[in-house]
Design an enzyme around this catalytic site. Structure first.
Site, short mmCIF file in Angstrom:
data_model
loop_
_atom_site.label_atom_id
_atom_site.label_comp_id
_atom_site.label_asym_id
_atom_site.label_seq_id
_atom_site.Cartn_x
_atom_site.Cartn_y
_atom_site.Cartn_z
N ASP A 178 0.20 -8.25 -5.60
CA ASP A 178 -0.97 -6.92 -6.45
C ASP A 178 0.39 -6.09 -7.42
O ASP A 178 2.07 -5.57 -6.84
CB ASP A 178 -1.35 -5.98 -5.24
N ASP B 129 1.12 -2.05 -7.80
CA ASP B 129 0.83 -0.97 -7.56
C ASP B 129 1.27 -0.02 -8.36
O ASP B 129 2.21 -0.16 -8.75
CB ASP B 129 1.59 -0.14 -6.41
N ASP C 47 10.35 1.83 2.39
CA ASP C 47 11.24 1.51 3.54
C ASP C 47 12.44 0.32 3.10
O ASP C 47 13.41 0.91 3.33
CB ASP C 47 10.00 0.67 4.12
P1 ATP Z 1 3.92 -6.60 -0.52
O1 ATP Z 1 2.58 -6.61 -1.27
O2 ATP Z 1 3.83 -8.23 -0.78
O3 ATP Z 1 2.84 -7.53 1.15
P2 ATP Z 1 4.73 -4.82 -1.31
O4 ATP Z 1 5.90 -4.33 -0.63
O5 ATP Z 1 4.44 -4.41 -2.43
O6 ATP Z 1 4.70 -6.25 -0.62
P3 ATP Z 1 2.41 -2.85 -0.26
O7 ATP Z 1 2.37 -2.87 0.98
O8 ATP Z 1 1.80 -3.47 -1.47
O9 ATP Z 1 3.65 -4.54 0.51
O10 ATP Z 1 3.31 -1.84 -0.31
C1 ATP Z 1 3.45 -1.09 -1.84
C2 ATP Z 1 4.66 -0.19 -1.18
O11 ATP Z 1 5.10 0.98 -0.57
C3 ATP Z 1 6.30 -1.05 -0.67
O12 ATP Z 1 6.86 -1.48 -1.28
C4 ATP Z 1 7.07 0.32 -0.27
O13 ATP Z 1 7.85 0.80 -1.61
C5 ATP Z 1 5.65 1.41 -0.13
N1 ATP Z 1 5.17 0.76 1.22
C6 ATP Z 1 4.32 0.19 1.69
N2 ATP Z 1 4.65 0.22 3.74
C7 ATP Z 1 5.20 1.08 4.19
C8 ATP Z 1 5.84 1.17 4.63
N3 ATP Z 1 4.93 0.89 5.93
N4 ATP Z 1 6.95 2.25 4.91
C9 ATP Z 1 7.24 2.35 3.56
N5 ATP Z 1 7.03 1.96 2.42
C10 ATP Z 1 5.96 1.47 2.29
MG MG Z 2 2.36 -5.09 -2.67
#
Ligand code: ATP
Ligand code: MG
Length: 436
Positions: free
Chosen positions: A76, A78, A154
């Site tokens: 996805d 962001d 994170d």
């Molecule tokens: P994926 O989409 O593959 O799960 P992602 O890293 O993009 O990986 P998302 O849940 O889409 O995960 O979150 C987008 C961004 O928001 C992350 O890359 C991170 O920067 C931030 N983020 C998400 N969850 C957390 C958390 N629990 N603590 C801190 N930052 C977070």
């Molecule tokens: Mg993501």
């Protein structure tokens, strides 16, 4: 538009920087990365261009930047901006919707795609707020600048921003080099960041396993100690993470890692090796691994896979034990089955909020097992009308891999399916049923 300072900053990176001192960012342009901007979705491009033409900064952030650098296809996209949620909604009007209990985010819809847009935020200042946020991880809604926003993320690899116009990656915490070195590093002290939001424990395992990153900055021996912190997470958030863990093609490896790190019982309390006979425990784990392998190959081939099937497999061993227990008190098998399924599901949803649409399918898969165990024409004709015939049969085949006495029944059903298929009575392609 985001202003880049001096070009000589490009590609510079200072190791071991003290993140609390808010260092200057490092910039990596297309001579350093190989991001294919053609992989960026139309929706994300539309959102960024619209925000920019309204005078705001807008950048890609997080997992999508990480995946683009690694030449993977992002799950996805962001977008992060200095526009406040109400400004974003003003700009996108009916295409947008404020969401999020934890954070105020905006979802922008364009064509069939939804892009998540967040506003640069600060980490909550006082430790008291941080302590309170456990269950929902609320309270992190203070707006800030990009330099604030980066430190609430994170891992360093998830804290990269990408300017699509200038094709520049902006890196405050060394995530770009960590990615190249295949290293997973927390922003800040791991124990503090995990305690602040235990979901990061599961995320760490997911990223390290799926992206093949080393976790050498983290003390893996501590992970099972962190396990009980997962209890503090909202069960709905855990369900969402479970989908990411199990339905993206690496479920077998991830599950093995969770078992190895002694964490699996914090997600599925029925899989507690200290409370089970070792034979039953190994039996359950092996059956689950077979189901996960099948799920992974289905996902990789672009076929559908559901958590209902997996959760049915995971809880099956416990359900059988529960049924045996109830047989000592109750004689009516259908009453026993109803009470046992309710007990098992209600116990599980204390940890992971399995939605009713999913648990209903699990119940049905379990309910029709007795018909598969008794292969008769009558049962077969009845099952042909059942929406869960394929899932139920596949579950039955899977059971037969560890419950040997079922093999004859599996043969009977296989012959029946071949016949039903010839007569065009089978509601799905016969090739979609599992083989022994
Ligand atoms: P994926 O989409 O593959 O799960 P992602 O890293 O993009 O990986 P998302 O849940 O889409 O995960 O979150 C987008 C961004 O928001 C992350 O890359 C991170 O920067 C931030 N983020 C998400 N969850 C957390 C958390 N629990 N603590 C801190 N930052 C977070
Ligand atoms: Mg993501």
């Amino acid at each position: 538009m985001f202003k880049f300072p001096n070009k000589s900053f490009l590609g510079l990176y200072v190791k071991n920087m003290d993140v609390r001192k808010k260092p200057a960012p490092k910039f990596f342009n297309s001579s350093h990365h190989r991001i294919d901007v053609g992989k960026i979705s139309e929706g994300a491009n539309f959102v960024i261009e619209t925000l920019r033409s309204s005078g705001y900064d807008a950048l890609l952030v997080g997992g999508c930047v990480r995946d683009l650098i690694l030449q993977n296809v992002p799950n996805d996209f962001d977008v992060v901006t200095n526009a406040k949620p109400r400004d974003i909604i003003k700009i996108f009007g009916r295409k947008s919707r404020a969401i999020g209990r934890r954070f105020r985010l905006v979802h922008v819809r364009s064509n069939n795609e939804i892009t998540e847009v967040s506003t640069f935020r600060k980490t909550p200042r006082s430790n008291k707020i941080k302590k309170k946020i456990h269950k929902q991880f609320k309270g992190d809604n203070e707006f800030g600048s990009i330099a604030d926003d980066v430190f609430r993320r994170d891992f360093t690899i998830n804290a990269l921003y990408f300017d699509i116009e200038q094709k520049v990656v902006i890196d405050y915490v060394g995530g770009f080099c960590d990615l190249l070195e295949r290293k997973l590093s927390c922003i800040g002290k791991p124990s503090e960041r995990f305690e602040e939001d235990p979901m990061r424990i599961l995320r760490a395992i997911r990223f390290a396993t799926t992206l093949k990153l080393s976790m050498k900055d983290m003390n893996l021996a501590e992970f099972s100690r962190y396990g009980c912190m997962l209890d503090n997470l909202s069960s709905a958030r855990l369900f969402y993470e479970l989908e990411k863990l199990f339905l993206r093609g690496s479920a077998t490896e991830l599950f093995s890692r969770l078992v190895q790190l002694n964490l699996v019982q914090f997600l599925f309390p029925v899989l507690d090796r200290n409370k089970m006979e070792s034979l039953a425990y190994n039996h359950s784990i092996n059956t689950i691994k077979i189901a996960l392998q099948i799920t992974d190959s289905r996902v990789k081939m672009g076929q559908s896979a559901t958590l209902a099937f997996l959760c049915a497999v995971i809880l099956w061993g416990a359900l059988k034990i529960e049924i045996e227990k109830l047989r000592c008190e109750i004689t009516d098998e259908s009453v026993i089955f109803r009470i046992a399924t309710e007990n098992i599901i209600s116990n599980q949803i204390k940890t992971i909020a399995i939605p009713r649409r999913v648990s209903n399918i699990m119940r049905e898969i379990w309910r029709i097992q007795s018909a598969f165990e008794n292969p008769t024409k009558r049962n077969a004709n009845r099952l042909l009308q059942n929406d869960r015939l394929r899932a139920g049969y596949n579950f039955f085949v899977l059971r037969s891999k560890t419950e040997n006495h079922l093999i004859h029944a599996v043969d009977w059903w296989r012959n029946f399916f071949v016949l039903a298929n010839k007569m065009n009575k089978l509601p799905f392609p016969e090739s979609e049923t599992y083989r022994l």
